[in-house]
Write a protein that holds these residues in place. Sequence first.
Motif, short mmCIF file in Angstrom:
data_model
loop_
_atom_site.label_atom_id
_atom_site.label_comp_id
_atom_site.label_asym_id
_atom_site.label_seq_id
_atom_site.Cartn_x
_atom_site.Cartn_y
_atom_site.Cartn_z
N CYS A 1 0.81 -1.22 0.00
CA CYS A 1 0.00 0.00 0.00
C CYS A 1 0.84 1.27 0.00
O CYS A 1 0.32 2.35 -0.26
N GLU B 1 0.94 3.04 -3.31
CA GLU B 1 -0.38 3.27 -3.89
C GLU B 1 -1.20 4.26 -3.07
O GLU B 1 -2.36 4.51 -3.39
N SER C 1 -6.07 -1.31 1.89
CA SER C 1 -4.85 -1.83 1.29
C SER C 1 -3.86 -2.28 2.35
O SER C 1 -3.19 -3.31 2.20
N SER C 2 -3.76 -1.52 3.43
CA SER C 2 -2.87 -1.89 4.52
C SER C 2 -3.31 -3.20 5.17
O SER C 2 -2.48 -4.07 5.48
N SER D 1 -4.97 -5.58 3.71
CA SER D 1 -4.69 -6.67 2.77
C SER D 1 -3.21 -7.00 2.73
O SER D 1 -2.82 -8.17 2.64
N HIS E 1 -12.44 -3.22 -7.87
CA HIS E 1 -11.13 -3.08 -7.24
C HIS E 1 -10.19 -2.12 -7.99
O HIS E 1 -9.12 -1.79 -7.48
N ASN F 1 -6.17 -2.10 -8.00
CA ASN F 1 -5.67 -2.83 -6.84
C ASN F 1 -6.23 -4.24 -6.70
O ASN F 1 -6.21 -4.81 -5.61
N ALA G 1 -3.61 -6.80 -5.32
CA ALA G 1 -3.19 -6.43 -3.97
C ALA G 1 -4.28 -6.66 -2.93
O ALA G 1 -4.01 -7.02 -1.78
N LEU G 2 -5.54 -6.46 -3.33
CA LEU G 2 -6.65 -6.56 -2.37
C LEU G 2 -7.30 -7.94 -2.35
O LEU G 2 -8.30 -8.13 -1.65
N TRP H 1 -7.71 -9.53 1.25
CA TRP H 1 -8.73 -8.80 2.02
C TRP H 1 -10.12 -9.14 1.51
O TRP H 1 -11.06 -9.34 2.29
#
Length: 340
Positions: free
Chosen positions: A49, A52, A64-65, A67, A320, A323, A326-327, A330
Amino acid sequence: MGRELSVVGGGVVGLACALAATDAGWSVTVYDAGPSTRAADVAGGMLGCLGEGHPGEDRLLDVSSQSASLWPDFLARLGDPAVRTATDSVLIGASSTDLAYLDDQVAFVRDRLPAAALTRSTASELRRAEPALGRGLVGGYLAEGEGAVDNRLLIEALTEALREGGAQIVEAVVDDPTALPGEHVLIAAGLGSAALAAVAGAPVPVHGEKGEILRLRRTRWSVPPPSHVIRGRRHGRPVYLVPRADGVVVGATQYEAQGPDDRAPQAVGVADLLTDAIAVMPGLSSYELVEVAAGIRPCSADGLPVVQRIDDRVLVATGHGRNGIALAPWTASRAMGLLA
């Protein structure tokens, strides 16, 4: 026991949710319409994150953090070390204006994530970490723990893990998710999720944003690929270089798609990516350009992923944007909470 879930969508988000359900004891069937429908097939695979975080996107940074904290266990579950291609990132600006932009971005991230491992560095210091960086750059940051995965190896690893876990993967185009078998149905079909959700009785407003990626392959005369993810900013344009075993993926263009089939790369986007990538890492000029592709990312109006119930049986996970990969952990966690 005996719970059944149908998942519409064979991209990273759909597969991650399917694997979480399989691990929780659900009987899972994934309906995959093929690579051409997956935003994740045209992606850099950047995680984390720190690079981003943008002012005004407070909630997205928080998600994001969360995830990012789930990725180590997620990768361990897949068990294939080749999926991960980098563990840290370099954020670098080509001019004082570009560096000032990065300073504002980092200040925003640090305000919400005080423990963020971001070290302000000169261009010379960053070149010690990544020797192939160009000489005309001003400076930036080292972002520890901000790595990347190979998006296509990730899809392969998720698919293999699902099959080993007993899930079924069916190649099929779904028009009516309510007609699928199972106690629950999860719609995770990217941009196509909006139309499928409408069939289920609750439209989900998402729009498509188009972006190009380039895949460059190292030759016997080339410098090695970078060991970090390189997030550059040049003349106000972002560009990223993401390591692969045989080269790099270059990307960062983003603009409104002109429809769900608008997948032809634009000349200006490709030209900008090549120009900026070679300026950031001049050694790329001897690499081979082996792929030019464009994908469409499903984006929500507020930039946050849409992971929610439509009714007692149908759920949706989409929106999404840039992201999606990345997600994914989560999203899988949130989807399982909704199923529970």
